[in-house]
Write a protein that holds these residues in place. Structure first.
Motif: not given
Length: 377
Positions: A96-103, A324-329
């Motif tokens: 639900t949170k991949n608006g930027p199409y990460f990967g 933008f809230a990403g991995a590993d804080g």
């Protein structure tokens, strides 16, 4: 490809020196390939898995949800392992949170189609609008938000996951039942290889790519200190809504010119804005696997070469990120990554002078992408 590494002793670490664009690189390579999979969730009644591919030196994490590459972990010149792609914290977040199409594996048509419509054989198809009046990356729910059917495999010198997805006739407005297979594999030569193959039962358009955001400094800041070379002498400039005007514009001597290695920060300053442009790597479709770009991070020594069979590559410099809230804080900020999206040219279905993105029932769509990693001393 000139970064091929011949394994000399099985199951031993060896140090070899190879040539990359007339520079010297040292790569520590272990002749050990493995793949691990685990179920991590369920989406719309289908099981979702995370896979870890390992060649003894680098690791790649990916998932059958969206064909997403969620981690690429590679060493720097001192052997320090770090992830070099922007990611979300866990696979479930991608639902639900991949608006930027990460990967993500994006399609049925990567990039933009103007007015969210196109014509084939005199029939006009209205597809989903999700980018103003246009369509971006296949519509509201493209391939990067679908659960693919996975199958792991091992072969000489590589491990991988084969994924399939059937995009039914009318999905997001596109015609034809499109069956797509995506192979994602890690080789013993530090290559991440992707191969898309599609067939259809009705004439349609197709343009598939991967949308990873790369940051070779281990995602500790922006990518302004990266060095970039793109083997292209022209772009397809955009008009309103970033839809190409139809022009092929030569770029020598402009801020768009990466024909020789350039510091990305200097080019961003010269441009005065972020990059989100299609570079012309071929003037016509062909099956040639061509080197299209080299990315270097001088401080860490990490190097990535990109190869593709497509006629273009979209350079995007993460222009819209703001904590933008990403991995590993981590909080991803503007220009904290660059995307190199090999693909057909934007709006090709509406530009007869562009290389065609049409697929007929008696044809097969094939797109190969290779990301090859190394270290420069």
């Amino acid at each position: 490809m000139n970064l091929r590494i011949q394994l000399v002793t099985i199951l031993l670490l060896i140090s070899v020196t190879v040539s990359l664009s007339q520079t010297k690189m040292t790569v520590i390579q272990e002749a050990s390939l493995s793949i691990k999979g685990e179920k991590v969730g369920n989406w719309e009644g289908q099981d979702v898995f995370k896979y870890t591919l390992d060649n003894g030196l680098m690791q790649v994490e990916l998932t059958n949800f969206g064909g997403i590459i969620s981690r690429i972990i590679v060493p720097d010149k001192n052997g320090k392992l770090e992830n070099v792609v922007l990611a979300l914290e866990n696979v479930q977040d991608y639902f639900t949170k991949n608006g930027p199409y990460f990967g993500a594996a994006v399609g049925r048509y990567a990039n933009r189609i103007g007015t969210a419509s196109f014509a084939l054989d005199g029939e006009t198809f209205q597809i989903t609008k999700n980018n103003g009046e246009n369509t971006l990356h296949g519509g509201v729910k493209g391939f990067g938000a679908k659960v693919w059917t996975p199958e792991t495999y091992k072969k000489q010198g590589a491990v991988g996951v084969k994924m399939t997805y059937l995009s039914v006739d009318g999905e997001e407005g596109f015609p034809g039942n499109l069956m797509t297979t995506l192979w994602m594999e890690l080789t013993s030569s530090n290559e991440l290889k992707l191969r898309f193959e599609s067939t259809t039962d009705k004439k349609t358009v197709v343009n598939l790519t991967n949308h990873s955001y790369f940051n070779l400094n281990g995602i500790t800041g922006d990518v302004r200190d990266h060095e970039l070379q793109i083997f292209a002498d022209a772009i397809t400039p955009g008009g309103p809504g970033q839809i190409p005007t139809g022009e092929i514009k030569l770029i020598a001597g402009t801020p768009f010119d990466f024909q020789t290695p350039k510091n990305l920060g200097d080019q961003l300053d010269a441009l005065g804005e972020g990059f989100d442009h299609n570079y012309v790597t071929k003037r016509a479709n062909s099956s040639e696997l061509k080197k299209i770009a080299i990315v270097k991070h001088p401080e860490s020594g990490r190097v990535m070469e990109v190869f593709s069979t497509a006629p273009g590559v979209q350079l995007y410099t993460a222009n819209g990120f703001n904590s933008f809230a990403g991995a590993d804080g981590k909080k991803y900020e503007k220009h904290w990554a660059l995307c190199l999206e090999p693909e057909a040219w934007p709006d090709s279905p509406n530009k007869p002078s562009f290389p065609s993105a049409t697929l007929a029932p008696d044809e097969k769509y094939v797109h190969e992408i290779v990301y090859e990693f190394g270290v420069e001393n």
